[in-house]
Design a protein around this motif. Structure first.
Motif, short mmCIF file in Angstrom:
data_model
loop_
_atom_site.label_atom_id
_atom_site.label_comp_id
_atom_site.label_asym_id
_atom_site.label_seq_id
_atom_site.Cartn_x
_atom_site.Cartn_y
_atom_site.Cartn_z
N VAL A 112 0.84 -1.20 0.00
CA VAL A 112 0.00 0.00 0.00
C VAL A 112 0.88 1.25 0.00
CG1 VAL A 112 -1.62 1.38 1.38
CG2 VAL A 112 -2.01 -1.08 1.07
N ILE A 113 1.90 1.27 0.87
CA ILE A 113 2.81 2.43 0.91
C ILE A 113 3.54 2.58 -0.41
CG2 ILE A 113 4.85 3.41 2.04
CD1 ILE A 113 3.97 1.97 4.60
N ALA A 114 4.01 1.46 -0.96
CA ALA A 114 4.71 1.51 -2.24
C ALA A 114 3.79 2.02 -3.35
CB ALA A 114 5.24 0.12 -2.60
N GLY A 115 2.53 1.58 -3.32
CA GLY A 115 1.58 2.04 -4.33
C GLY A 115 1.32 3.53 -4.23
N LEU A 116 1.17 4.03 -3.00
CA LEU A 116 0.95 5.47 -2.82
C LEU A 116 2.19 6.26 -3.25
CD1 LEU A 116 -0.92 5.35 0.61
CD2 LEU A 116 -1.87 6.13 -1.57
N GLY A 117 3.37 5.68 -2.99
CA GLY A 117 4.59 6.33 -3.42
C GLY A 117 4.68 6.42 -4.94
#
Length: 279
Positions: free
Chosen positions: A68-73
């Motif tokens: 999720v964090i990687a996707g938002l990044g």
């Protein structure tokens, strides 16, 4: 006194590093630190509840949180559309639900899914929103404003509560927090917003800055209380011991998790900001 010294030393070391990453690293420089911080905080959250932590599905939830964090990044860098991110996010949640329920036992047929879901939504979303804020036009200013406000509210709340706090804010959730500390934190947040408005929020009007600063100063303390509620339910004082004088990683970012989401939502809903999509 020892605790205050430890808190001060930790802050003197961590704050310059974080600000350097925000200024020189941009979204790319914050990308890996954000994933690491998210994993550490999410892991601390699950370890509060041993029955949840011992399940294999908790490791899958950690992986989902990192994604999720990687996707938002990637969305902040314009390399992932919101539709793709939402599809990934919901697919991860369905996968986690299936894994949790199918591995459930007689005592808990849900396999701990409610807590696992809370950890995936609560922590990675708040961490990832910092990346989204950094990716906006003027994003460096937004992030520094957000970090400074969060830190000042926390520091003034702590100092004022220790010095002259009398009226308990929420004895059932956090016996040490007081109304005096909370109000001092809000006043400090407002002062910070007014002081740095022209430097970090030049495209936002002064009136809107006052509203944003007041709202986030209160909202972050709600996030602090929510984490206190989790710790009270788990019967522990701190989420961890990684940061001397501060406790765990989650203890340090509990307010920021709420504030980052609130600031991005305000900017998107009322100021017309949106993440770049270069597809």
């Amino acid at each position: 006194m020892t605790n205050l010294i430890q808190r001060t030393l930790a802050a003197l070391i961590l704050i310059p590093v974080i600000l350097a990453l925000v200024h020189w690293g941009g979204v790319v420089g914050l990308f890996l630190p954000a994933i690491v911080i998210g994993l550490l905080a999410q892991g601390e959250f699950y370890r509060m509840f041993p029955d949840t932590w011992k399940r294999f599905s908790s490791r899958v939830a950690l992986l989902a949180g990192a994604l999720v964090i990687a996707g938002l990044g990637q969305m902040a860098r314009g390399r992932l559309s919101p539709d793709t991110l939402l599809s990934l996010f919901f697919m991860l949640l369905i996968l986690l639900l299936a894994l949790s329920v199918l591995s459930g036992d007689e005592q808990d047929r849900t396999g701990g899914f409610p807590l696992l879901l809370t950890g995936v939504v609560y922590i990675p979303t708040g961490v990832g929103m910092v990346l989204l804020l950094r990716g906006l036009p003027g994003g460096e200013g937004f992030v520094i404003y957000l970090l400074g406000l969060t830190w000042i509210v926390d520091i003034l709340g702590y100092v004022a509560g220790k010095s002259f706090g009398r009226q308990k804010l929420s004895p059932a959730l956090s016996p040490k927090k007081t109304w005096e500390g909370a109000l001092a934190g809000v006043a400090g947040g407002l002062f910070w917003g007014l002081s740095v408005h022209r430097y970090f929020l030049p495209a936002i009007s002064m009136q809107e800055t006052v509203f944003i600063s007041l709202f986030i100063s209160v909202w972050g303390q709600v996030g602090d209380l929510c984490e206190s509620a989790f710790k009270r339910a788990a019967g522990i004082k701190d989420s961890g011991s990684m940061i001397p004088g501060h406790g765990g990683v989650l203890d340090r970012i509990d307010s920021l998790l709420f504030n980052s989401v609130a600031l991005y939502a305000i900017l998107a809903l009322f100021e017309g900001y949106s993440s770049r999509v270069w597809l």
